[in-house]
Enzyme design. Structure first.
Site, PDB file in Angstrom:
ATOM      1  N   CYS A  98       0.895  -1.152   0.000  1.00 59.91           N
ATOM      2  CA  CYS A  98       0.000   0.000   0.000  1.00 59.91           C
ATOM      3  C   CYS A  98       0.928   1.195   0.000  1.00 59.91           C
ATOM      4  CB  CYS A  98      -0.914   0.032   1.226  1.00 59.91           C
ATOM      5  SG  CYS A  98      -1.890   1.548   1.249  1.00 59.91           S
ATOM      6  N   CYS A 101      -0.471   4.134   2.550  1.00 60.32           N
ATOM      7  CA  CYS A 101      -0.440   3.954   4.006  1.00 60.32           C
ATOM      8  C   CYS A 101      -0.151   2.486   4.306  1.00 60.32           C
ATOM      9  CB  CYS A 101      -1.726   4.449   4.654  1.00 60.32           C
ATOM     10  SG  CYS A 101      -3.231   4.051   3.763  1.00 60.32           S
ATOM     11  N   CYS A 103      -2.915  -0.276   3.897  1.00 56.34           N
ATOM     12  CA  CYS A 103      -4.113  -1.075   3.670  1.00 56.34           C
ATOM     13  C   CYS A 103      -3.706  -2.536   3.481  1.00 56.34           C
ATOM     14  CB  CYS A 103      -4.867  -0.563   2.448  1.00 56.34           C
ATOM     15  SG  CYS A 103      -5.401   1.143   2.668  1.00 56.34           S
TER      16      CYS A 103
HETATM   17 FE    FE Z   1      -3.273   2.007   2.984  1.00 52.31          FE
END
Ligand code: FE
Length: 189
Positions: A98, A101, A103
């Site tokens: 990700c 961030c 995920c």
């Molecule tokens: Fe994320």
């Protein structure tokens, strides 16, 4: 006493204050911790992988509609509202990241490992996936293409690793033991 990490101390301090002020119940915290320790983790993803290895119809459904195919498992833990499963083959190796961030398909893999959230992994695996995979301890044959999948708040990915050659001879438990969390992220085999 062992040395606690600053984050652990901060979390503990925060928890005590919230409980003291009546904003949080200690039992609620224990429940979440127990959930992620005992019922949510890579063992769930491994069940899905092993079923796909042993059942071609399930595998076809899983690749066509990950979300629908895993419904009957009734996993808790969330973060799989839209699950896309990508299959490793001798020609294609898939890796999940990700870049924004962290995920991650919680219901299938539990909480993400620290390195998954590290900015270094998130930026480097996109630019130089082979170098990153080498740091995880394996090299792919030249002919194998690497595909990197960027997760988002909407879509979570799970890698379906290649089945071992002796898949037909191994027991379900032996197969489950072979599926690592890292393999389902694509940084292991
Ligand atoms: Fe994320």
């Amino acid at each position: 006493m062992s040395e606690a990490k600053p984050q652990a101390l901060r979390a503990e301090a925060l928890e005590s204050i919230l409980i003291e002020r009546g904003l949080l119940k200690a039992e609620a915290v224990d429940e979440v911790i127990a959930l992620f320790n005992e019922r949510v983790g890579p063992m769930n993803g491994a069940q899905v992988v092993v079923k796909a290895w042993r059942d071609p119809d399930f595998k076809a459904r899983l690749l066509a509609d990950g979300t629908g195919a895993i419904k009957p498992f009734n996993f808790t833990g969330g973060q799989v509202d839209k699950l896309v499963v990508v299959e490793n083959t001798p020609d294609v190796h898939n890796v999940v990241v990700c870049t924004l961030c962290s995920c991650y398909p919680w219901a299938l893999l539990g909480l993400p490992p620290r390195w998954y959230k590290d900015p270094a992994y998130r930026s480097r695996v996109v630019r130089e996936p082979r170098a990153v995979l080498a740091e995880f301890g394996f090299e792919l044959p030249e002919r194998t293409k690497v595909r990197v999948w960027d997760s988002s708040a909407e879509v979570r990915y799970l890698v379906l690793p290649q089945a071992p050659e002796d898949v037909a001879e191994l027991s379900e438990q032996a197969l489950l033991d072979r599926v690592s969390r890292d393999a389902m992220i694509g940084v292991g085999l």
